[in-house]
Design a protein around this motif. Sequence first.
Motif, PDB file in Angstrom:
ATOM      1  N   LEU A  54      16.639 118.859  36.026  1.00 31.25           N
ATOM      2  CA  LEU A  54      17.229 120.205  35.934  1.00 31.25           C
ATOM      3  C   LEU A  54      16.815 120.897  34.632  1.00 31.25           C
ATOM      4  CD1 LEU A  54      20.911 119.486  37.084  1.00 31.25           C
ATOM      5  CD2 LEU A  54      19.111 120.604  38.415  1.00 31.25           C
ATOM      6  N   SER A  55      16.889 122.246  34.687  1.00 29.91           N
ATOM      7  CA  SER A  55      16.583 123.006  33.460  1.00 29.91           C
ATOM      8  C   SER A  55      17.746 122.859  32.492  1.00 29.91           C
ATOM      9  CB  SER A  55      16.399 124.483  33.812  1.00 29.91           C
ATOM     10  OG  SER A  55      17.622 124.976  34.333  1.00 29.91           O
ATOM     11  N   ALA A  56      17.488 123.156  31.193  1.00 32.54           N
ATOM     12  CA  ALA A  56      18.526 123.005  30.161  1.00 32.54           C
ATOM     13  C   ALA A  56      19.738 123.881  30.454  1.00 32.54           C
ATOM     14  CB  ALA A  56      17.950 123.357  28.792  1.00 32.54           C
ATOM     15  N   GLU A  57      19.533 125.095  31.059  1.00 29.58           N
ATOM     16  CA  GLU A  57      20.676 125.976  31.346  1.00 29.58           C
ATOM     17  C   GLU A  57      21.518 125.424  32.477  1.00 29.58           C
ATOM     18  OE1 GLU A  57      17.329 128.241  32.071  1.00 29.58           O
ATOM     19  OE2 GLU A  57      17.277 127.018  30.261  1.00 29.58           O
ATOM     20  N   MET A  58      20.791 124.837  33.477  1.00 30.81           N
ATOM     21  CA  MET A  58      21.509 124.377  34.672  1.00 30.81           C
ATOM     22  C   MET A  58      22.309 123.095  34.410  1.00 30.81           C
ATOM     23  SD  MET A  58      21.535 126.337  37.115  1.00 30.81           S
ATOM     24  CE  MET A  58      22.081 125.326  38.477  1.00 30.81           C
ATOM     25  N   ARG A  59      21.837 122.285  33.429  1.00 29.58           N
ATOM     26  CA  ARG A  59      22.463 120.965  33.231  1.00 29.58           C
ATOM     27  C   ARG A  59      23.990 121.017  32.992  1.00 29.58           C
ATOM     28  NH1 ARG A  59      18.325 117.512  29.787  1.00 29.58           N
ATOM     29  NH2 ARG A  59      16.798 117.672  31.441  1.00 29.58           N
ATOM     30  N   PRO A  60      24.479 121.897  32.054  1.00 24.18           N
ATOM     31  CA  PRO A  60      25.934 121.929  31.854  1.00 24.18           C
ATOM     32  C   PRO A  60      26.692 122.381  33.102  1.00 24.18           C
ATOM     33  CG  PRO A  60      24.787 123.341  30.249  1.00 24.18           C
ATOM     34  CD  PRO A  60      23.738 122.783  31.165  1.00 24.18           C
ATOM     35  N   VAL A  61      26.102 123.301  33.844  1.00 22.84           N
ATOM     36  CA  VAL A  61      26.777 123.808  35.055  1.00 22.84           C
ATOM     37  C   VAL A  61      26.933 122.692  36.070  1.00 22.84           C
ATOM     38  CG1 VAL A  61      26.679 125.542  36.897  1.00 22.84           C
ATOM     39  CG2 VAL A  61      25.714 126.066  34.634  1.00 22.84           C
ATOM     40  N   VAL A  62      25.793 122.018  36.325  1.00 21.89           N
ATOM     41  CA  VAL A  62      25.856 120.919  37.311  1.00 21.89           C
ATOM     42  C   VAL A  62      26.704 119.777  36.772  1.00 21.89           C
ATOM     43  CG1 VAL A  62      24.475 119.248  38.596  1.00 21.89           C
ATOM     44  CG2 VAL A  62      23.626 121.574  38.284  1.00 21.89           C
ATOM     45  N   GLY A  63      26.570 119.566  35.415  1.00 23.50           N
ATOM     46  CA  GLY A  63      27.363 118.489  34.782  1.00 23.50           C
ATOM     47  C   GLY A  63      28.844 118.672  35.043  1.00 23.50           C
ATOM     48  N   LYS A  64      29.318 119.949  35.004  1.00 22.50           N
ATOM     49  CA  LYS A  64      30.741 120.227  35.267  1.00 22.50           C
ATOM     50  C   LYS A  64      31.111 119.785  36.684  1.00 22.50           C
ATOM     51  CE  LYS A  64      33.952 124.066  34.688  1.00 22.50           C
ATOM     52  NZ  LYS A  64      34.062 124.870  35.902  1.00 22.50           N
ATOM     53  N   HIS A  65      30.217 120.116  37.622  1.00 26.83           N
ATOM     54  CA  HIS A  65      30.461 119.721  39.028  1.00 26.83           C
ATOM     55  C   HIS A  65      30.540 118.211  39.163  1.00 26.83           C
ATOM     56  CE1 HIS A  65      30.335 123.540  41.039  1.00 26.83           C
ATOM     57  NE2 HIS A  65      29.243 123.897  40.349  1.00 26.83           N
ATOM     58  N   VAL A  66      29.601 117.569  38.416  1.00 32.23           N
ATOM     59  CA  VAL A  66      29.576 116.100  38.484  1.00 32.23           C
ATOM     60  C   VAL A  66      30.916 115.526  38.014  1.00 32.23           C
ATOM     61  CG1 VAL A  66      28.549 114.028  37.466  1.00 32.23           C
ATOM     62  CG2 VAL A  66      27.081 115.901  38.220  1.00 32.23           C
ATOM     63  N   ASN A  67      31.396 116.048  36.852  1.00 34.75           N
ATOM     64  CA  ASN A  67      32.678 115.552  36.323  1.00 34.75           C
ATOM     65  C   ASN A  67      33.831 115.773  37.295  1.00 34.75           C
ATOM     66  OD1 ASN A  67      31.583 114.535  34.016  1.00 34.75           O
ATOM     67  ND2 ASN A  67      31.943 116.414  32.805  1.00 34.75           N
ATOM     68  N   GLU A  68      33.822 116.979  37.897  1.00 33.95           N
ATOM     69  CA  GLU A  68      34.898 117.294  38.850  1.00 33.95           C
ATOM     70  C   GLU A  68      34.856 116.318  40.026  1.00 33.95           C
ATOM     71  OE1 GLU A  68      35.097 122.100  37.985  1.00 33.95           O
ATOM     72  OE2 GLU A  68      34.226 121.352  39.890  1.00 33.95           O
ATOM     73  N   ALA A  69      33.629 116.104  40.539  1.00 34.84           N
ATOM     74  CA  ALA A  69      33.486 115.198  41.686  1.00 34.84           C
ATOM     75  C   ALA A  69      33.938 113.789  41.296  1.00 34.84           C
ATOM     76  CB  ALA A  69      32.038 115.166  42.149  1.00 34.84           C
ATOM     77  N   ARG A  70      33.604 113.317  40.068  1.00 35.96           N
ATOM     78  CA  ARG A  70      33.985 111.976  39.627  1.00 35.96           C
ATOM     79  C   ARG A  70      35.515 111.850  39.554  1.00 35.96           C
ATOM     80  NH1 ARG A  70      31.316 111.340  34.840  1.00 35.96           N
ATOM     81  NH2 ARG A  70      29.562 110.126  35.580  1.00 35.96           N
ATOM     82  N   ASP A  71      36.151 112.945  39.000  1.00 35.43           N
ATOM     83  CA  ASP A  71      37.615 112.942  38.908  1.00 35.43           C
ATOM     84  C   ASP A  71      38.266 112.848  40.287  1.00 35.43           C
ATOM     85  OD1 ASP A  71      37.443 113.052  36.228  1.00 35.43           O
ATOM     86  OD2 ASP A  71      38.053 115.180  36.028  1.00 35.43           O
ATOM     87  N   VAL A  72      37.736 113.676  41.205  1.00 40.61           N
ATOM     88  CA  VAL A  72      38.307 113.676  42.561  1.00 40.61           C
ATOM     89  C   VAL A  72      38.200 112.271  43.174  1.00 40.61           C
ATOM     90  CG1 VAL A  72      38.002 114.562  44.910  1.00 40.61           C
ATOM     91  CG2 VAL A  72      37.905 116.135  42.973  1.00 40.61           C
ATOM     92  N   LEU A  73      36.997 111.685  43.024  1.00 44.66           N
ATOM     93  CA  LEU A  73      36.780 110.361  43.630  1.00 44.66           C
ATOM     94  C   LEU A  73      37.668 109.297  42.968  1.00 44.66           C
ATOM     95  CD1 LEU A  73      32.912 110.457  44.126  1.00 44.66           C
ATOM     96  CD2 LEU A  73      34.673 110.456  45.911  1.00 44.66           C
ATOM     97  N   THR A  74      37.735 109.315  41.626  1.00 42.06           N
ATOM     98  CA  THR A  74      38.552 108.323  40.927  1.00 42.06           C
ATOM     99  C   THR A  74      39.996 108.404  41.398  1.00 42.06           C
ATOM    100  OG1 THR A  74      37.131 108.622  39.004  1.00 42.06           O
ATOM    101  CG2 THR A  74      39.215 107.459  38.631  1.00 42.06           C
ATOM    102  N   GLN A  75      40.505 109.638  41.440  1.00 44.40           N
ATOM    103  CA  GLN A  75      41.889 109.823  41.894  1.00 44.40           C
ATOM    104  C   GLN A  75      42.091 109.331  43.311  1.00 44.40           C
ATOM    105  OE1 GLN A  75      43.707 113.662  41.692  1.00 44.40           O
ATOM    106  NE2 GLN A  75      43.492 113.722  39.462  1.00 44.40           N
ATOM    107  N   ALA A  76      41.108 109.656  44.159  1.00 42.66           N
ATOM    108  CA  ALA A  76      41.226 109.264  45.580  1.00 42.66           C
ATOM    109  C   ALA A  76      41.265 107.748  45.705  1.00 42.66           C
ATOM    110  CB  ALA A  76      40.054 109.824  46.372  1.00 42.66           C
ATOM    111  N   PHE A  77      40.393 107.053  44.930  1.00 41.83           N
ATOM    112  CA  PHE A  77      40.425 105.577  44.997  1.00 41.83           C
ATOM    113  C   PHE A  77      41.744 105.008  44.464  1.00 41.83           C
ATOM    114  CE2 PHE A  77      35.775 105.764  45.619  1.00 41.83           C
ATOM    115  CZ  PHE A  77      35.673 104.858  46.650  1.00 41.83           C
ATOM    116  N   ASP A  78      42.251 105.591  43.335  1.00 44.35           N
ATOM    117  CA  ASP A  78      43.536 105.108  42.784  1.00 44.35           C
ATOM    118  C   ASP A  78      44.655 105.288  43.808  1.00 44.35           C
ATOM    119  OD1 ASP A  78      42.272 104.463  40.519  1.00 44.35           O
ATOM    120  OD2 ASP A  78      43.121 106.078  39.262  1.00 44.35           O
ATOM    121  N   GLN A  79      44.649 106.501  44.416  1.00 45.51           N
ATOM    122  CA  GLN A  79      45.700 106.779  45.387  1.00 45.51           C
ATOM    123  C   GLN A  79      45.613 105.817  46.573  1.00 45.51           C
ATOM    124  OE1 GLN A  79      48.154 109.012  44.722  1.00 45.51           O
ATOM    125  NE2 GLN A  79      49.113 108.047  46.518  1.00 45.51           N
ATOM    126  N   ALA A  80      44.356 105.586  47.029  1.00 44.86           N
ATOM    127  CA  ALA A  80      44.184 104.683  48.182  1.00 44.86           C
ATOM    128  C   ALA A  80      44.709 103.295  47.853  1.00 44.86           C
ATOM    129  CB  ALA A  80      42.712 104.612  48.568  1.00 44.86           C
TER     130      ALA A  80
END
Length: 348
Positions: A54-80
């Motif tokens: 990814l380009s340097a500008e896009m990295r933080p934007v996508v990085g935010k999505h990555v973090n959000e997705a990781r949080d959602v998944l972590t929570q989902a596994f804990d809840q399960a």
Amino acid sequence: METIEEKLSKLVSDTLASLNDINSDLDRELEDLRVSVMGKKGSLTEILKGMKDLSAEMRPVVGKHVNEARDVLTQAFDQAAKDMEADRIAKQLAAESIDVTLPGRPVKRGQAHILTQTSQEIEDIFLGMGYQIVDGFEVESDHYNFERMNLPKDHPARDMQDTFYITEEVLLRTHTSPVQARTMEKHDFSQGPLKMISPGRVYRRDTDDATHSHQFHQIEGLVVGQGISMADLKGTLELILQKMFGKDRKIRLRPSYFPFTEPSVEVDVSCFKCGGQGCNVCKQTGWIEILGAGMVHPQVLEMSGIDSSQYSGFAFGLGQERIAMLRYGINDIRGFYLGDQRFSEQFK
Ligand code: FA5
């Protein structure tokens, strides 16, 4: 080509769907899924590898999505994991649950042995009349069992009470009468008259048959005080025998002989079955012999340190088996000792 965001969003929705389908009984399945998504070599790591392109500008934007997705998944596994645990506990409780509305299992109730019941009943009557209950020794000395009861070594009446000897001087007591001497010598008459009963086991060298046993039970009774007379003895025995055998019972005293009482009597009670007319229980005589009694021999009082010119007393000794046999129509004394439930259960 799919963007990283698209891959992430697909990973999240696929994983959530898989979590829904998971078998809640299998911890392993959940863990495998977690490793395959979040593990070092899992799908999420795989997607992240694309970040380097990814380009340097896009990295933080996508990085935010990555973090959000990781949080959602972590929570989902804990809840399960939590849901699985709750589910397991609920299933376990349902399987083990106690139905409090079920009727209880009946507990089989036992009862005291009929001889114990008889003795307790007699003890209650005497306690009500102010008597104390005294325990004696089954292993007794020749001194208390015989000598202090006015039965010196050469006395012929000893022949009727041969017993089991531990040594020449120590024996299994032949009657509860030695408790008389043991109690009299300790009693403080300034505190009032002595009134006691003493139930217990006794032993004799008797041949066992339907009415005799080599070990049986007696209850001794003793009252010593000033002015105690034969009338007191008769009144007391009448009362106790009426309580045991019924209000209409009469008693009869017949002259007898015991070395430790003078005068001595055998006590008969009018037959409780025929009321005195004569029947098979009383052998057609109308009377049933129940116990031995008498006025305490002055010599027995003196041997216990009691001044026989000031004090007098009465004593009696009854056979517990005898009383129970007559009351309940038991025709063989051996029934008491066999431990047969069918015998014992009749006396609830
Ligand atoms: C006595 O033992 C005297 N000590 C009783 C006594 C006490 C008399 C105080 C005067 C003053 P006797 O040996 O009669 O007396 O026994 C008393 C009772 O024990 C008898 O009436 C009988 O019911 C019971 N008995 C005696 N021998 C046996 C036996 N082998 N098996 C079962 N019961 C027996």
